[in-house]
Write an enzyme that holds these catalytic residues in place. Structure first.
Site, PDB file in Angstrom:
ATOM      1  N   ASN A  79       0.856  -1.191   0.000  1.00 56.06           N
ATOM      2  CA  ASN A  79       0.000   0.000   0.000  1.00 56.06           C
ATOM      3  C   ASN A  79       0.889   1.237   0.000  1.00 56.06           C
ATOM      4  OD1 ASN A  79       0.704  -0.718   2.687  1.00 56.06           O
ATOM      5  ND2 ASN A  79      -0.988   0.441   3.530  1.00 56.06           N
ATOM      6  N   ILE A  80       0.479   2.200  -0.800  1.00 58.43           N
ATOM      7  CA  ILE A  80       1.243   3.449  -0.953  1.00 58.43           C
ATOM      8  C   ILE A  80       0.286   4.590  -0.645  1.00 58.43           C
ATOM      9  CG2 ILE A  80       2.637   4.861  -2.512  1.00 58.43           C
ATOM     10  CD1 ILE A  80       2.995   2.246  -4.223  1.00 58.43           C
ATOM     11  N   GLU A  81       0.444   5.182   0.530  1.00 62.26           N
ATOM     12  CA  GLU A  81      -0.483   6.226   0.964  1.00 62.26           C
ATOM     13  C   GLU A  81      -0.033   7.589   0.465  1.00 62.26           C
ATOM     14  OE1 GLU A  81      -1.018   5.625   5.202  1.00 62.26           O
ATOM     15  OE2 GLU A  81      -2.275   3.870   4.794  1.00 62.26           O
ATOM     16  N   CYS A  90     -10.376  -3.467  -4.561  1.00 61.79           N
ATOM     17  CA  CYS A  90      -9.429  -4.525  -4.948  1.00 61.79           C
ATOM     18  C   CYS A  90     -10.168  -5.772  -5.422  1.00 61.79           C
ATOM     19  CB  CYS A  90      -8.495  -4.849  -3.782  1.00 61.79           C
ATOM     20  SG  CYS A  90      -7.319  -3.513  -3.465  1.00 61.79           S
ATOM     21  N   CYS A 109     -10.178  -4.894   0.184  1.00 63.99           N
ATOM     22  CA  CYS A 109     -11.278  -3.920   0.100  1.00 63.99           C
ATOM     23  C   CYS A 109     -12.098  -4.187  -1.158  1.00 63.99           C
ATOM     24  CB  CYS A 109     -10.724  -2.494   0.108  1.00 63.99           C
ATOM     25  SG  CYS A 109     -10.085  -1.954  -1.485  1.00 63.99           S
ATOM     26  N   GLU A 146      -2.821  -4.891  -2.945  1.00 60.00           N
ATOM     27  CA  GLU A 146      -3.286  -5.836  -3.969  1.00 60.00           C
ATOM     28  C   GLU A 146      -3.246  -5.189  -5.353  1.00 60.00           C
ATOM     29  OE1 GLU A 146      -4.661  -4.969  -1.145  1.00 60.00           O
ATOM     30  OE2 GLU A 146      -6.093  -6.432  -0.396  1.00 60.00           O
ATOM     31  N   CYS A 192      -3.919   0.429  -2.726  1.00 59.76           N
ATOM     32  CA  CYS A 192      -3.789  -0.755  -1.868  1.00 59.76           C
ATOM     33  C   CYS A 192      -2.689  -1.681  -2.389  1.00 59.76           C
ATOM     34  CB  CYS A 192      -5.095  -1.537  -1.850  1.00 59.76           C
ATOM     35  SG  CYS A 192      -6.461  -0.693  -1.069  1.00 59.76           S
TER      36      CYS A 192
HETATM   37  N1  THU Z   1      -5.350  -1.374   2.264  1.00 58.27           N
HETATM   38  C1  THU Z   1      -4.750  -2.273   1.431  1.00 58.27           C
HETATM   39  O1  THU Z   1      -3.552  -2.163   1.130  1.00 58.27           O
HETATM   40  N2  THU Z   1      -5.497  -3.278   0.925  1.00 58.27           N
HETATM   41  C2  THU Z   1      -6.830  -3.450   1.158  1.00 58.27           C
HETATM   42  O2  THU Z   1      -7.467  -4.270   0.522  1.00 58.27           O
HETATM   43  C3  THU Z   1      -7.498  -2.656   2.201  1.00 58.27           C
HETATM   44  C4  THU Z   1      -6.748  -1.425   2.638  1.00 58.27           C
HETATM   45  C5  THU Z   1      -4.559  -0.260   2.790  1.00 58.27           C
HETATM   46  C6  THU Z   1      -4.970   1.092   2.283  1.00 58.27           C
HETATM   47  C7  THU Z   1      -4.489   1.998   3.390  1.00 58.27           C
HETATM   48  O3  THU Z   1      -3.147   2.345   3.142  1.00 58.27           O
HETATM   49  C8  THU Z   1      -4.551   1.137   4.640  1.00 58.27           C
HETATM   50  O4  THU Z   1      -4.682  -0.207   4.188  1.00 58.27           O
HETATM   51  C9  THU Z   1      -5.692   1.472   5.568  1.00 58.27           C
HETATM   52  O5  THU Z   1      -6.895   1.453   4.897  1.00 58.27           O
END
Ligand code: THU
Length: 133
Positions: free
Chosen positions: A42-44, A88, A85, A55, A53
């Site tokens: 995940n890259i915020e 994804c 999520c 995935e 996300c």
């Molecule tokens: N996140 C994922 O990487 N994959 C998912 O399917 C659900 C959420 C990440 C996004 C965000 O950086 C963190 O989890 C909190 O939501």
């Protein structure tokens, strides 16, 4: 490729997660039908909505490299089970069949779901039949 091995790859990938806002570290390992594995994290983003996300990062890497057929994905997040999520799941439904395996890494091992269990009655390319498909 054993399921446990794919989970270990996802856990290792998680170390590269860029998640300064949620502190939720997520790694994914996507196994292609040809045996190649692509990872994602995940890259915020400070603006929040550009966050991607783990995935979808893994799918982006694989698709960029020309892959189109996938066998399973392992997802290592926080806590007990970290389910993918909805966005994804929808991206998986674009490329994967209903029996595609999703391994959710847990402290004890993993829980396995099919894409069909996670996203029943999915909207897929079949629903957008056109000349170009
Ligand atoms: N996140 C994922 O990487 N994959 C998912 O399917 C659900 C959420 C990440 C996004 C965000 O950086 C963190 O989890 C909190 O939501």
């Amino acid at each position: 490729m054993q399921k446990n091995e794919l989970c270990e790859i996802a856990k290792r990938a998680r170390e590269n997660s860029y998640s300064p806002y949620s502190s939720c570290r997520v790694g994914a390992a996507l196994l292609c039908a040809d045996g190649n594995v692509y990872t994602g994290v995940n890259i915020e983003n400070a603006a929040y909505s550009p966050t991607i996300c783990a995935e979808r990062s893994a799918f982006s890497a694989a698709i960029t490299d020309g892959k189109r057929e996938f066998s399973m994905i392992a997802v290592a997040g926080e806590g007990d089970v970290f389910p993918p999520c909805g966005v994804c799941r929808q991206v998986m439904a674009e490329f994967c069949s209903a029996d595609f395996s999703v391994l959710c890494v847990t402290p004890e091992g993993y829980r396995e779901y099919t894409l069909c269990e996670l996203l029943p009655h999915a909207f897929t390319p079949e629903n957008v039949k056109g000349d170009t498909l």
